[in-house]
Design an enzyme around this catalytic site. Structure first.
Site, mmCIF file in Angstrom:
data_model
loop_
_atom_site.group_PDB
_atom_site.id
_atom_site.type_symbol
_atom_site.label_atom_id
_atom_site.label_comp_id
_atom_site.label_asym_id
_atom_site.label_seq_id
_atom_site.Cartn_x
_atom_site.Cartn_y
_atom_site.Cartn_z
ATOM 1 N N ASN A 33 0.833 -1.205 0.000
ATOM 2 C CA ASN A 33 0.000 0.000 0.000
ATOM 3 C C ASN A 33 0.874 1.265 0.000
ATOM 4 O OD1 ASN A 33 -2.471 1.304 -0.084
ATOM 5 N ND2 ASN A 33 -2.707 1.364 2.137
ATOM 6 N N SER A 151 -4.458 2.293 17.850
ATOM 7 C CA SER A 151 -5.445 3.221 17.292
ATOM 8 C C SER A 151 -6.474 3.581 18.345
ATOM 9 C CB SER A 151 -6.132 2.539 16.115
ATOM 10 O OG SER A 151 -7.289 3.247 15.743
ATOM 11 N N TYR A 198 -10.917 -4.864 12.219
ATOM 12 C CA TYR A 198 -9.688 -4.068 12.276
ATOM 13 C C TYR A 198 -9.441 -3.586 13.707
ATOM 14 C CZ TYR A 198 -7.052 0.253 12.393
ATOM 15 O OH TYR A 198 -6.176 1.229 12.767
ATOM 16 N N LYS A 202 -6.295 -4.450 16.587
ATOM 17 C CA LYS A 202 -5.461 -3.499 17.326
ATOM 18 C C LYS A 202 -5.549 -3.801 18.820
ATOM 19 C CE LYS A 202 -3.585 -1.328 14.054
ATOM 20 N NZ LYS A 202 -2.147 -1.352 13.852
ATOM 21 N N ASN A 228 -6.810 10.854 14.700
ATOM 22 C CA ASN A 228 -6.983 10.901 13.236
ATOM 23 C C ASN A 228 -5.844 11.672 12.565
ATOM 24 O OD1 ASN A 228 -9.700 10.235 14.354
ATOM 25 N ND2 ASN A 228 -10.221 10.185 12.192
ATOM 26 N N ASN A 248 -10.665 7.276 4.333
ATOM 27 C CA ASN A 248 -10.610 8.310 5.373
ATOM 28 C C ASN A 248 -10.987 9.673 4.795
ATOM 29 O OD1 ASN A 248 -8.035 6.342 6.301
ATOM 30 N ND2 ASN A 248 -9.572 6.845 7.814
HETATM 31 C C1 UD1 Z 1 -11.308 5.361 10.689
HETATM 32 C C2 UD1 Z 1 -11.593 4.048 11.301
HETATM 33 C C3 UD1 Z 1 -10.652 3.825 12.435
HETATM 34 C C4 UD1 Z 1 -9.240 3.852 11.924
HETATM 35 C C5 UD1 Z 1 -8.978 5.151 11.220
HETATM 36 C C6 UD1 Z 1 -7.634 5.104 10.532
HETATM 37 C C7 UD1 Z 1 -13.994 3.740 10.884
HETATM 38 C C8 UD1 Z 1 -15.311 3.565 11.519
HETATM 39 N N1 UD1 Z 1 -12.992 4.000 11.724
HETATM 40 O O1 UD1 Z 1 -11.527 6.348 11.698
HETATM 41 O O2 UD1 Z 1 -10.914 2.579 13.025
HETATM 42 O O3 UD1 Z 1 -8.339 3.706 12.979
HETATM 43 O O4 UD1 Z 1 -9.968 5.391 10.241
HETATM 44 O O5 UD1 Z 1 -7.673 4.338 9.388
HETATM 45 O O6 UD1 Z 1 -13.860 3.656 9.696
HETATM 46 N N2 UD1 Z 1 -16.364 11.016 6.772
HETATM 47 C C9 UD1 Z 1 -17.314 11.584 5.953
HETATM 48 N N3 UD1 Z 1 -17.211 11.353 4.616
HETATM 49 C C10 UD1 Z 1 -16.247 10.559 4.060
HETATM 50 C C11 UD1 Z 1 -15.282 9.983 4.920
HETATM 51 C C12 UD1 Z 1 -15.369 10.225 6.278
HETATM 52 O O7 UD1 Z 1 -18.215 12.274 6.407
HETATM 53 O O8 UD1 Z 1 -16.245 10.373 2.837
HETATM 54 C C13 UD1 Z 1 -16.439 11.277 8.219
HETATM 55 C C14 UD1 Z 1 -16.593 10.027 9.049
HETATM 56 O O9 UD1 Z 1 -17.934 9.686 9.214
HETATM 57 C C15 UD1 Z 1 -15.929 10.451 10.352
HETATM 58 C C16 UD1 Z 1 -14.877 11.442 9.937
HETATM 59 O O10 UD1 Z 1 -15.223 11.849 8.616
HETATM 60 O O11 UD1 Z 1 -16.839 11.110 11.159
HETATM 61 C C17 UD1 Z 1 -13.502 10.840 9.913
HETATM 62 O O12 UD1 Z 1 -13.541 9.642 9.170
HETATM 63 P P1 UD1 Z 1 -12.259 8.778 8.860
HETATM 64 O O13 UD1 Z 1 -11.201 9.652 8.312
HETATM 65 O O14 UD1 Z 1 -12.695 7.600 8.057
HETATM 66 O O15 UD1 Z 1 -11.764 8.348 10.297
HETATM 67 P P2 UD1 Z 1 -12.490 7.540 11.464
HETATM 68 O O16 UD1 Z 1 -13.806 7.055 11.047
HETATM 69 O O17 UD1 Z 1 -12.454 8.384 12.675
#
Ligand code: UD1
Length: 376
Positions: A33, A151, A198, A202, A228, A248
């Protein structure tokens, strides 16, 4: 320092900080990756940095290997053995191995939540079985200073209690502590509300490492619970550049802003937060990378310890979008969709343990994260 998974987003930034701090760095990555070009960029950055300083340049080595490949990893560890090990009676006590490697940082894990739900065995095999075999091998070579990428996902739905998360809320041993409300609490070992495989890997890895440190007190193991990570090196030369489609928020925002995706889905606006969208603790990846150096340098005790690496401040999805729009001077089209499965409404660190014990604190704001990402 041996860095496995050292060419990914967090790994590459950590290697860069290590090299700037004068450490010789050995990188292992299977490029599943990440791209080879990240190593070329790192080499050029390190060369440029030390040319300016006209100082001695630490070495940066890369071996393309899977950290689960015992033969390849044994060859690397043998190459860095120091000839000091000896024993008076090799039958009674086998020759202790000594290594020039003084610490290991392990980033070589899969991390896509959705994929882990579809392919759990891939996650348990790489993240959990891989860790067990790797630690056995390191133990054979006497390399017992280990930093593990954990994490905030280990807090599971505990995150939703709506207050910054203390390490004690997810403990690998029974823990008695005085909480922020002044009351004494008892946390049994374990965790609650893990939402996906996942996250379970961890948590399991932390539990395994804790057991290992109890069984063999020579180990010094630091698990860093990342919140994050976003942003990138201020040079704009290193960034988040995965082969897999990212899930993400920040990489998706970047896809939208650069026209590779037409709209950003906002997953839910009915959370109990300031604007209804989910709140996270976004930490600049350079601050995060420096947390690993703090863990290597500042821990004087042995045994297993966990630390949150977060800022202590939460930002909503809409705030991230607004900050990115501001620095790029571009509009990010969004559409509201329902909540994403497994998401929690809020997940923010209480970072005081790392501040007090590791002397580490974050320095960079959300706006700095966005500026650096935009430069990248
Ligand atoms: C995610 C993982 C977490 C992992 C981390 C690092 C989940 C539920 N959790 O964290 O276990 O350790 O990534 O890989 O996936 N969002 C949007 N639109 C998008 C993408 C994200 O609204 O297209 C929002 C999500 O709902 C969240 C926030 O942005 O509220 C952050 O999302 P993300 O970056 O995926 O991180 P986590 O969900 O916190």
């Amino acid at each position: 320092i041996l860095v496995v998974g050292g060419l990914g987003f967090i790994g590459s930034h950590t290697c860069w900080e290590l090299a700037k701090a004068g450490y010789n760095v050995i990188i292992i990555d299977n490029l599943s990756n990440a791209f080879n070009s990240v190593f070329d960029r790192l080499e050029a950055m390190v060369a440029g940095h030390y040319q300016k300083l006209s100082g001695h340049r630490p070495s940066l080595k890369f071996f393309k290997a899977d950290y689960r490949d015992k033969k390849a990893m044994t060859a690397v560890l043998e190459a860095y053995e120091s000839p000091l090990g000896f024993a008076l009676d090799p039958v009674e006590s086998p020759i202790p191995r000594r290594s020039k490697i003084t610490g290991v940082i392990h980033f070589a894990a899969h991390k896509a939540v959705g994929e882990s739900i579809k392919q759990p065995l891939k996650y348990y095999a790489n993240n959990v079985s891989g860790l067990i075999d790797f630690c056995s091998l390191l133990g054979d070579f006497g390399v017992k200073n280990f930093v593990f990428s954990s994490s905030a996902t280990v807090y599971g739905t505990v995150a939703d209690i709506g207050v910054p998360l203390r390490e004690e809320y997810c403990s690998q041993d029974r823990t008695v502590f005085v909480d922020d409300d002044g009351k004494q609490k008892v946390q049994q070992s374990g965790c609650s509300g893990l939402t996906n495989p996942y996250g379970r890997t961890k948590w399991m890895c932390e539990a395994i490492l804790n057991d290992l440190a109890h069984a063999d007190p020579e180990w010094k193991i630091t698990a860093l619970r990342y919140f994050n990570p976003i942003g990138c090196d201020e040079s704009g030369l290193l960034g988040e550049d995965p082969r897999d489609a990212a899930t993400n928020l920040m990489p998706i925002v970047l896809r939208v802003i650069t026209g590779r995706q037409h709209i950003l889905n906002i997953y839910g606006d009915d959370y109990d937060t300031k604007d209804g969208t989910a709140v996270r603790d976004y930490i600049h990846v350079t601050d995060l990378a420096r947390g690993h150096l703090a863990a290597l340098k500042s821990r004087t005790d042995k045994g297993f310890k966990v630390y949150n690496l977060g800022t202590g401040t939460g930002h909503s999805v809409l705030e991230v979008v607004a900050a990115m729009e501001k620095v790029s001077n571009r509009k990010i089209p969004t559409q509201l969709v329902g909540r994403r499965d497994g998401d929690v409404g809020m997940c923010v660190a209480k970072p005081s343990r790392a501040q007090e014990e590791l002397g580490w604190r974050t320095e960079k704001s959300l706006e700095t994260c966005c500026r650096d990402v935009w430069r990248f």
